[in-house]
Structures are given as structure tokens and as C-alpha cells.
Design a protein around this motif. Structure first.
Motif, mmCIF file in Angstrom:
data_model
loop_
_atom_site.group_PDB
_atom_site.id
_atom_site.type_symbol
_atom_site.label_atom_id
_atom_site.label_comp_id
_atom_site.label_asym_id
_atom_site.label_seq_id
_atom_site.Cartn_x
_atom_site.Cartn_y
_atom_site.Cartn_z
ATOM 1 N N LEU A 21 56.761 48.171 95.111
ATOM 2 C CA LEU A 21 57.857 48.462 93.910
ATOM 3 C C LEU A 21 57.420 47.317 92.635
ATOM 4 N N VAL A 22 56.862 45.904 92.707
ATOM 5 C CA VAL A 22 56.249 46.041 91.456
ATOM 6 C C VAL A 22 54.957 46.489 90.691
ATOM 7 N N LEU A 23 54.411 47.010 91.639
ATOM 8 C CA LEU A 23 53.174 47.359 91.419
ATOM 9 C C LEU A 23 53.661 48.789 90.926
ATOM 10 N N ILE A 24 54.298 50.131 90.982
ATOM 11 C CA ILE A 24 54.785 50.956 90.390
ATOM 12 C C ILE A 24 55.232 50.323 89.000
ATOM 13 N N THR A 25 55.943 49.491 88.610
ATOM 14 C CA THR A 25 56.416 48.742 87.739
ATOM 15 C C THR A 25 55.628 48.401 86.657
ATOM 16 N N VAL A 26 54.453 48.505 87.354
ATOM 17 C CA VAL A 26 53.190 47.471 86.653
ATOM 18 C C VAL A 26 52.422 48.325 85.828
ATOM 19 N N LEU A 27 51.466 49.885 86.717
ATOM 20 C CA LEU A 27 51.434 50.498 86.212
ATOM 21 C C LEU A 27 52.037 51.917 85.145
ATOM 22 N N GLY A 28 53.548 51.388 85.438
ATOM 23 C CA GLY A 28 54.205 52.243 84.399
ATOM 24 C C GLY A 28 54.635 52.018 83.626
ATOM 25 N N ILE A 29 54.485 50.042 83.224
ATOM 26 C CA ILE A 29 54.255 49.732 82.009
ATOM 27 C C ILE A 29 52.770 50.213 81.006
ATOM 28 N N ILE A 30 52.387 49.720 82.121
ATOM 29 C CA ILE A 30 50.441 49.735 81.317
ATOM 30 C C ILE A 30 50.632 51.209 80.825
ATOM 31 N N GLY A 31 51.168 52.071 81.564
ATOM 32 C CA GLY A 31 50.708 53.638 81.254
ATOM 33 C C GLY A 31 51.531 53.765 79.781
ATOM 34 N N ILE A 32 52.757 53.415 79.259
ATOM 35 C CA ILE A 32 53.512 53.227 78.204
ATOM 36 C C ILE A 32 52.941 52.416 77.221
ATOM 37 N N ILE A 33 51.965 50.759 77.780
ATOM 38 C CA ILE A 33 51.179 50.346 76.362
ATOM 39 C C ILE A 33 50.034 51.333 76.193
ATOM 40 N N ILE A 34 49.547 51.936 77.356
ATOM 41 C CA ILE A 34 48.270 52.903 77.034
ATOM 42 C C ILE A 34 48.706 54.180 75.594
#
Length: 448
Positions: A21-34
Motif C-alpha cells: 500500500l505504501v509503495l503504490i501510494t509513493v509511486l502514485g505521488i511520484i507519477g503526479i509529480i513527474i
């Protein structure tokens, strides 16, 4: 309600679940930032063009005031595809096609597909955005959370106890799946909330449609998991089968369909258009000038009054040559555009029965970054280019000085991408796919 609370506690006490859950959340936030950084780079380029164009015209007028034809050989005019803020969530074609076209009044085909200088390795890997996380990674998390929903009970020896105490074993399994689905929906809501903060714009209907389609897509993957776990096979078998389904749907099918569409609609016109455009212009250096000008007047009969100057170099003949580059490649250009439309139409039709492809194409459409919208922008750029030609040709042919023109009127122009919202077409494939999986799973529920 107490049962759901127990299922939630049972689910979240696993370290693997928390890590996922933490990993998918972090990746989602990174995707939004990129995605946001990508949009910011485009906006910075637009801001620079505004300043540059004004200075550019001032410099050209000071250098070539007496020769407007030479000035317009160098002068660039900006036509901007103003990206929808939702491109942050689904970058689509804006990843490889520039949003700012700086064109001259020379042959348009030679400029049409000019792009920015970008590291090809970066283009190959592409940018991570939220749509990638939802389409590719969320299904993996569904698999992680659900592959052992039944098999875990069997392997730990508690299934018989469940069978005795539970009024409905099917309801028991569905309740466990619902708890896990709610966990993913919480993560999804959180990511879209972050996206809203980053977008810093008012919520529009397209944003909510992206969220709603994501909800349906996750539900579809839960129906696949329910079908697989209803076989009551060991955890290893479930995980392997679900990962195989993921591999086929997410990787193999899109690659195979892309190969099929590419082979069915080859586009040799991409090369032949470039060759025809080059020949249409360059061979005119060795062609009778009058013949070139006559062809030009066939395209623009309103300019016949400027006659047939054939002695020495003159700008009427030169820009007539440039025009021939576009005219002589028109047949190949139209064939190329038709093939692109056919590719897009065929891909869309096939994607209507493959949820992940359908979701990607719909996201791009809602964000204004689809291939069809990119082609519409290029067509609008062509119209912008034609407008410039019609404005400047008479002034060039009449040998007007550059300072007789109000250059302040030529500010960067913007193209607004058209996004069409088709609710039924958007949600139908996802809902139908989920219903089909549920119907297929009904006979298997007897095993439970």
C-alpha cells in the motif's frame, strides 16, 4: 459490521500489505509529480516563446527592413497547443510531440513534425504518470491482496470452521474481497486528492470521470481475482494464474495489437511524403520559372496580377517553389493522415473489449493528449500557416518594407484541444467486462 472490522484488522496486520500500500501510494505521488514537472516545462517554454517572439521580430526588422521576403525566410511564428491540466495525470502524446510549434511561411510539410531535442533513452522509457500507476500497478496490488483469500483459510486449516460458523461461505469470501477493495479505493481517493492539490484548478467533469473510470477498472480486476480464487486452488497456483492474466492483458495483448495494427495499416507515405515535399521544392531550381509560377497561380489565382517575373532571383518565384513542396506532397500527405486515422479507429475498436487499453485511450482523450487530438492540432497548425501565407504573400510580392507592418499583432496564438465526453462509451466496456467475469464465476461459486 463487526465482521468487516475483523477482516480489516486481519488484512492490515500483514507487513506485506502495508509495504504494498505504501509503495503504490509513493509511486502514485511520484507519477503526479513527474506529470506536473512535465506540464511546468511546457508552460515555461510557452512563457519563453512570448518574450522571444517580440524580440525576434524587432531584431529581424532592424536587419531586413528593406527585404521583407528575406525577413520572412527567418521569421518564426508561434502556435501553441495549450495543454489541459489533466495532462498531469495522463501525459499521452505530449510526451513525444512538442506543444509549441514555431513555424515560418516556407513549406509546411518540412516543419510539420519538427520536435524538441530530447534524449532518445528518455523517450524510450517514457514518463511515469498516474495513469500508468493505475493501469499497470494497481492490478498487481489487487493480486497481492486477493490471491490467497480462500487458499489461506484452507492451508491454515480454518476453512472447515468457517464453513460451520458462517451462514454463507460465498458471503464470507465476498466480504473479505470488499474489505481489500475498500483499502485500494482509499489509496485511489488519496492519490486523486493529491492530484487535485497539484493541479491547483477547479474540479471539472473530466477529472471526476477519470476517477470514476479508475474505480470501475479496479473493480474489474477484483472480479478476475474472484474468478480465479473460486477454483479453491493453492496460493501458488492462484498467484501464478493471476500474474499470467496480468501479463497477457497488460503486456502481451497491447504489444500484439500494436503489431497487428502497424502491419495492417503500414505507412510508407511517411517517407514518400518527405521525398515528395523535398522534390516538389528542390527540383524547381532546375525547372522553368514560368512553369513554377503558373502552378502557384493555379493554387492562388488571386495573385495572378503579379505577373511572371522570370529574370534573376525574385521572391515570388522562390515562395512559389516553397508552395510547390506542399502541393506536390498533398496526395501522400492525405494518404498518411488517413492511415493514422484508421490506426486510431481500429485501436479504439479493439480496445473496447480490453479494459486496460480502453482505459488508457479514454484517459488520454479526457486529458487532451490522444493521437487523434494531436492530429487535430497539426491540422489547425496547417490552417494557421496558411493564414500567415495569405497575409504576407501580397506584401512580399509588392516589395513592401517591413516597418510598414504592425508586428505587435503577431503574438503567439493558442489552440484549444477539443475533448469530447461520451459517458456510455467510456464506462460500458469496463462494466460489461466486469459483468462477464461475474457471470463466468457464478458456476464456480459452487466450489466454495
Amino acid at each position: 459490521m463487526r465482521l468487516y472490522k475483523l477482516f480489516l484488522q486481519q488484512c492490515i496486520r500483514s507487513k506485506e500489505v502495508w509495504i504494498s500500500l505504501v509503495l503504490i501510494t509513493v509511486l502514485g505521488i511520484i507519477g503526479i509529480i513527474i506529470g506536473n514537472k512535465h506540464l511546468e516545462r511546457q508552460q515555461d517554454a510557452i512563457a519563453e516563446v512570448k518574450t522571444y517572439q517580440e524580440q525576434h521580430f524587432d531584431r529581424q526588422v532592424s536587419l531586413h527592413n528593406d527585404d521583407l521576403g528575406l525577413l520572412l525566410y527567418y521569421a518564426n511564428f508561434a502556435y501553441i497547443n495549450n495543454l489541459n491540466p489533466l495532462a498531469v495525470l495522463s501525459i499521452g502524446q505530449s510526451d513525444v510531440h512538442p506543444t509549441v510549434k514555431r513555424i515560418t511561411i516556407k513549406t509546411f510539410e518540412a516543419q510539420k513534425y519538427d520536435t524538441d531535442l530530447v534524449n532518445p533513452m528518455n523517450l524510450q522509457s517514457g514518463n511515469l504518470d498516474l495513469s500508468f500507476v493505475i493501469i499497470y500497478l494497481f492490478p498487481l496490488l489487487v493480486i497481492v491482496l486477493t490471491f490467497n483469500v480462500v487458499s489461506e483459510e484452507t492451508e491454515t486449516g480454518t476453512w472447515r470452521l468457517v464453513a460451520i460458523q458462517s451462514k454463507s461461505k460465498l458471503r464470507f469470501i465476498i466480504s473479505k474481497l470488499l474489505v481489500r477493495m475498500m483499502l485500494l479505493y482509499v489509496v485511489l481517493i488519496f492519490l486523486f486528492f493529491i492530484a487535485k492539490l497539484v493541479l491547483n484548478s477547479s474540479l471539472d467533469i473530466h477529472f471526476f470521470w477519470m476517477f470514476g473510470l479508475s474505480v470501475l477498472y479496479i473493480f474489474f480486476w477484483f472480479t478476475i481475482s474472484f474468478f480465479v480464487i473460486s477454483f479453491k486452488k493453492p496460493s501458488g497456483f492462484n498467484a501464478l494464474l493471476l500474474l499470467s492474466v496480468w501479463l497477457v492483458l497488460i503486456i502481451l495483448l497491447p504489444a500484439g495489437i500494436n503489431a497487428y495494427v502497424t502491419s495492417k495499416y503500414p505507412i510508407p507515405e511517411a517517407l514518400s511524403t518527405a521525398i515528395a515535399q523535398r522534390d516538389g521544392y528542390h527540383v524547381k531550381w532546375d525547372t522553368d520559372k514560368r512553369a513554377t509560377i503558373e502552378k502557384f497561380y493555379q493554387h492562388y489565382p488571386q495573385f495572378k496580377k503579379y505577373g511572371y517575373p522570370t529574370v534573376g532571383f525574385n521572391w515570388l518565384w522562390y515562395y512559389a517553389m516553397q508552395q510547390m513542396g506542399d502541393d506536390d506532397s498533398k496526395k501522400q500527405r492525405d494518404a498518411f493522415n488517413e492511415k493514422i486515422k484508421l490506426r486510431e479507429h481500429t485501436s479504439s475498436q479493439i480496445a473496447s473489449v480490453i479494459p486496460n487499453m480502453h482505459l488508457q485511450l479514454t484517459f488520454n482523450q479526457l486529458a487532451g493528449t490522444s493521437m487523434s487530438q494531436q492530429m487535430e492540432y497539426l491540422n489547425a497548425t496547417n490552417a494557421f500557416h496558411e493564414k500567415l501565407r495569405l497575409f504576407f504573400y501580397p506584401k512580399i510580392f509588392e516589395s513592401q518594407h517591413a516597418d510598414t507592418i504592425n508586428w505587435n499583432q503577431f503574438i503567439p496564438e493558442y489552440y484549444k484541444t477539443k475533448t469530447t465526453l461520451e459517458p456510455i462509451k467510456g464506462i460500458a466496456p469496463l462494466i460489461l467486462a466486469s459483468i462477464i467475469m461475474i457471470i463466468i464465476s457464478i458456476p464456480m461459486t459452487k466450489r466454495l
